[in-house]
Design an enzyme around this catalytic site. Structure first.
Site, PDB file in Angstrom:
ATOM      1  N   CYS A  52       0.840  -1.204   0.000  1.00 11.22           N
ATOM      2  CA  CYS A  52       0.000   0.000   0.000  1.00 11.22           C
ATOM      3  C   CYS A  52       0.875   1.254   0.000  1.00 11.22           C
ATOM      4  O   CYS A  52       1.542   1.549   0.985  1.00 11.22           O
ATOM      5  CB  CYS A  52      -0.899  -0.048   1.235  1.00 11.22           C
ATOM      6  SG  CYS A  52      -1.673   1.501   1.687  1.00 11.22           S
ATOM      7  N   CYS A  55       0.194   3.815   2.685  1.00 12.82           N
ATOM      8  CA  CYS A  55       0.659   3.348   3.995  1.00 12.82           C
ATOM      9  C   CYS A  55       2.102   3.787   4.250  1.00 12.82           C
ATOM     10  O   CYS A  55       2.478   4.081   5.388  1.00 12.82           O
ATOM     11  CB  CYS A  55       0.553   1.824   4.100  1.00 12.82           C
ATOM     12  SG  CYS A  55      -1.140   1.196   3.956  1.00 12.82           S
TER      13      CYS A  55
END
Length: 155
Positions: A52, A55
């Site tokens: 991600c 993230c």
């Protein structure tokens, strides 16, 4: 080895998720039961994955918030959803975190919280109720929202 309350809470998160029915959680709902939650603590539960990209941007902010607010009663728990622990560990080598991380490879807590977007974070009040939900990470905008929400809950 003695575990900190935050690590006990992190382990309890995954363990108790097996007993929760999957349903979309919303602000005001109780988060899945956390028996080890220290009374009165503000808790941020952040779901993330190594693949991600947002993230990667959120981790330094979560670490900064952990450093700033841990002494004031804020607990941050990262819940990793990677299938392989090695992927999580590689991410953590590159993106340091001193807050507790739980590996939810079996996706029990992800299912219990009905997570569809990475990252997704829940801010819980001292009673374990959801006070904010963040889907995705939008840089300084999200950081400022976290700070505003944390400060409000700490009053």
């Amino acid at each position: 080895m003695r575990m900190s309350p935050a690590k006990l809470l992190a382990l309890a998160l995954v363990g108790t998720a097996l007993h929760v029915h999957a349903a979309a959680l919303k602000v005001g709902d109780p988060f899945p039961k956390l028996p080890e939650t220290p009374a009165g603590k503000v808790v941020i539960v952040d779901f993330w994955a190594s693949w991600c990209n947002p993230c990667k941007s959120s981790f330094p902010v979560l670490e900064e918030l952990h450093q700033k607010y841990a002494d004031r009663g804020v607990v941050i728990i990262g819940v990793n959803v990677d299938d392989k622990r090695a992927e999580m560990e590689q991410f953590l080598k590159e993106h340091k975190a001193t807050f507790p991380i739980v590996h939810d490879a079996d996706k029990h807590l992800v299912a219990a919280a009905d997570i569809a977007t990475m990252p997704t974070s829940f801010i819980l009040d001292g009673t374990g109720h959801i006070r904010a939900i963040h889907n995705g990470f939008h840089g300084d905008k999200t950081k400022q929202q976290y700070i505003t929400e944390i400060e409000s809950l700490l009053k």
